[in-house]
Motif scaffolding. Structure first.
Motif, mmCIF file in Angstrom:
data_model
loop_
_atom_site.group_PDB
_atom_site.id
_atom_site.type_symbol
_atom_site.label_atom_id
_atom_site.label_comp_id
_atom_site.label_asym_id
_atom_site.label_seq_id
_atom_site.Cartn_x
_atom_site.Cartn_y
_atom_site.Cartn_z
ATOM 1 N N VAL A 185 0.818 -1.220 0.000
ATOM 2 C CA VAL A 185 0.000 0.000 0.000
ATOM 3 C C VAL A 185 0.849 1.266 0.000
ATOM 4 O O VAL A 185 0.618 2.194 -0.769
ATOM 5 C CB VAL A 185 -0.995 -0.019 1.183
ATOM 6 C CG1 VAL A 185 -1.747 1.297 1.277
ATOM 7 C CG2 VAL A 185 -1.992 -1.172 1.012
ATOM 8 N N VAL A 186 1.857 1.316 0.881
ATOM 9 C CA VAL A 186 2.773 2.460 0.941
ATOM 10 C C VAL A 186 4.082 2.011 0.293
ATOM 11 O O VAL A 186 4.595 0.942 0.622
ATOM 12 C CB VAL A 186 3.026 2.864 2.417
ATOM 13 C CG1 VAL A 186 4.291 3.692 2.559
ATOM 14 C CG2 VAL A 186 1.827 3.629 2.974
ATOM 15 N N THR A 187 4.604 2.805 -0.641
ATOM 16 C CA THR A 187 5.824 2.344 -1.320
ATOM 17 C C THR A 187 6.961 3.353 -1.263
ATOM 18 O O THR A 187 6.746 4.569 -1.247
ATOM 19 C CB THR A 187 5.554 1.956 -2.784
ATOM 20 O OG1 THR A 187 6.753 1.363 -3.320
ATOM 21 C CG2 THR A 187 5.172 3.156 -3.632
ATOM 22 N N THR A 188 8.190 2.798 -1.221
ATOM 23 C CA THR A 188 9.405 3.601 -1.364
ATOM 24 C C THR A 188 10.255 3.011 -2.500
ATOM 25 O O THR A 188 11.462 3.190 -2.530
ATOM 26 C CB THR A 188 10.222 3.608 -0.050
ATOM 27 O OG1 THR A 188 10.597 2.263 0.278
ATOM 28 C CG2 THR A 188 9.423 4.182 1.111
ATOM 29 N N GLY A 189 9.620 2.287 -3.418
ATOM 30 C CA GLY A 189 10.346 1.576 -4.478
ATOM 31 C C GLY A 189 10.666 0.174 -3.985
ATOM 32 O O GLY A 189 10.047 -0.798 -4.373
#
Ligand SMILES: *Cc1c(COP(=O)(O)O)cnc(C)c1O
Length: 383
Positions: A185-189
């Motif tokens: 859901v939350v991404t940083t790559g």
């Protein structure tokens, strides 16, 4: 026919994330530094934990969690087979044996009964997954693990923003591992986090992710006096970069909106799918709420189309769905690995599919998915 494929998932990224990443680059500090520290604080606060330790992925978060617990060769860790394979692999990384437990048919998660059926005197921990964002019943599992004197590690890769008893998944967890892969859901790559309330573990985990060093590179850089670091144990390079953390901070600020939209789309699927008999959608369990990181449907025995055929029909209609959650014990990497029968795991893995669900999904796209399912069903029923 409406234009374009409906993807199964696309991350919700925009100008704000791009600017934040750009600011990090232009600051000259791109490795683990102040943005990682800020992301750790914000993330821990969001999930109701005392400490956040950012790492390179959920896989490395799981690995370090097991190292922190002192698990090693000769030990067993109970895990669900019904999970992304990294859950079981993390146990192998420390030289221990994963023991596969079956899951609850409604949630796809471990229960006290399925764990009780397989744990032995060699079991040193239970690694429960909040599968697809559906929260595991951690209150029941924590109580049972306390009785068995086993630590409970939570694989919360998919579960940022899911809740148990009104509290965020992560609240009260001994050790929880999180993923920021774009499929989540939350991404940083790429990226991961460990959360815990234990200050001693937190300090050790910070050291382990950075070669076992007793002073981080960021601390040495900002110190006025020279800092001579020591390497206290064999550690790893599992660090997150400040560029990733900058993106993560923006993403975290959007989390409430992301959860609200995902839940809205899931509820709309539930309504629309009543017109396609024979499909049972994943739902909130009685003890909590899902973020619907994955929205899957289980094909009833009498559904006229097989799962793979249905996937192919959807693909033909421009809809990207996915097979259900994998069963790790059926993969070649675990061939010959002893396992009790896992009938629920195999049923869910073989007979479910994950439907498209993403923040920017339109109602027209969602209608197309349901229409494609209905058409495949009607077509087969006519034959
Ligand atoms: C995605 C996932 C992982 C691995 O996460 P990475 O950040 O890609 O390493 C682990 N466990 C579960 C349940 C997952 O869904």
């Amino acid at each position: 026919m409406s234009a374009g494929r409906v993807p199964v998932m696309i991350p919700w990224l925009g100008e704000e994330e791009a600017r934040a990443a750009s600011d990090a680059v232009l600051s000259g500090w791109v490795a683990q530094g102040p943005r990682v520290a800020a992301f750790e604080r914000a993330f821990a606060e969001r999930v109701g934990a005392e400490h956040g330790i950012a790492v390179s992925s959920c896989t490395t978060a799981l690995h370090l969690s097991l190292v922190a617990l002192g698990i090693g060769p000769g030990d067993e860790v109970v895990v669900p087979s019904l999970s992304f394979i990294a859950t079981a692999n993390a146990v192998r990384y420390v030289g221990a044996e994963p023991v596969f437990a079956d899951v609850d048919p409604a949630t796809g998660n471990l229960t006290t009964l399925t764990v009780d059926a397989v744990h032995t005197a060699r079991t040193k921990a239970v690694l429960a997954v909040h599968q697809g964002g559906v929260p595991a019943d951690v209150h029941a599992l924590r109580a049972a693990c306390a009785d068995w004197d086993l630590p409970l590690v939570e694989d919360a890769a998919c579960a940022i923003g899911s809740t148990v008893g009104g509290k965020p998944v992560g609240h009260g967890a001994l050790l929880a591992a999180w993923s920021f892969h774009p499929r989540k859901v939350v991404t940083t790559g790429e990226g991961g986090m460990i959360t815990t309330d234990d200050a001693t573990w937190a300090a050790r985990l910070r050291r382990l992710r950075e070669h076992g060093m007793n002073a981080s590179a960021a601390e040495r850089h900002t110190s006025e006096k020279p800092v001579l670091e020591q390497y206290l144990e064999v550690g790893y390079n599992y660090r997150m970069t400040d560029v990733q953390a900058a993106i993560g901070l923006v993403q975290l600020g959007k989390l409430d909106a992301m959860i609200a939209r995902r839940r809205e789309l899931a509820a709309r699927y539930d309504t629309l799918l009543r017109d396609v008999p024979g499909l049972t959608p994943v739902r909130d369990p009685a003890h909590g709420q899902s973020n619907f990181q994955s929205y899957w449907v289980l094909l009833d025995e009498e559904f006229p189309v097989g799962r793979d055929e249905l996937l192919a029909a959807l693909a033909g209609a421009g809809v990207s769905a996915r097979r259900g959650i994998m069963a790790s014990h059926l993969e070649p990497a675990y061939a010959g690995h002893p396992s009790a029968p896992l009938p629920v795991t195999e049923r869910i893995s073989n007979d479910s599919l994950i439907l498209p669900l993403f923040h920017t999904m339109t109602e027209a796209q969602q209608d197309r998915v349901v229409a494609a399912l209905a058409a495949a069903r009607a077509e087969q029923a006519r034959r």
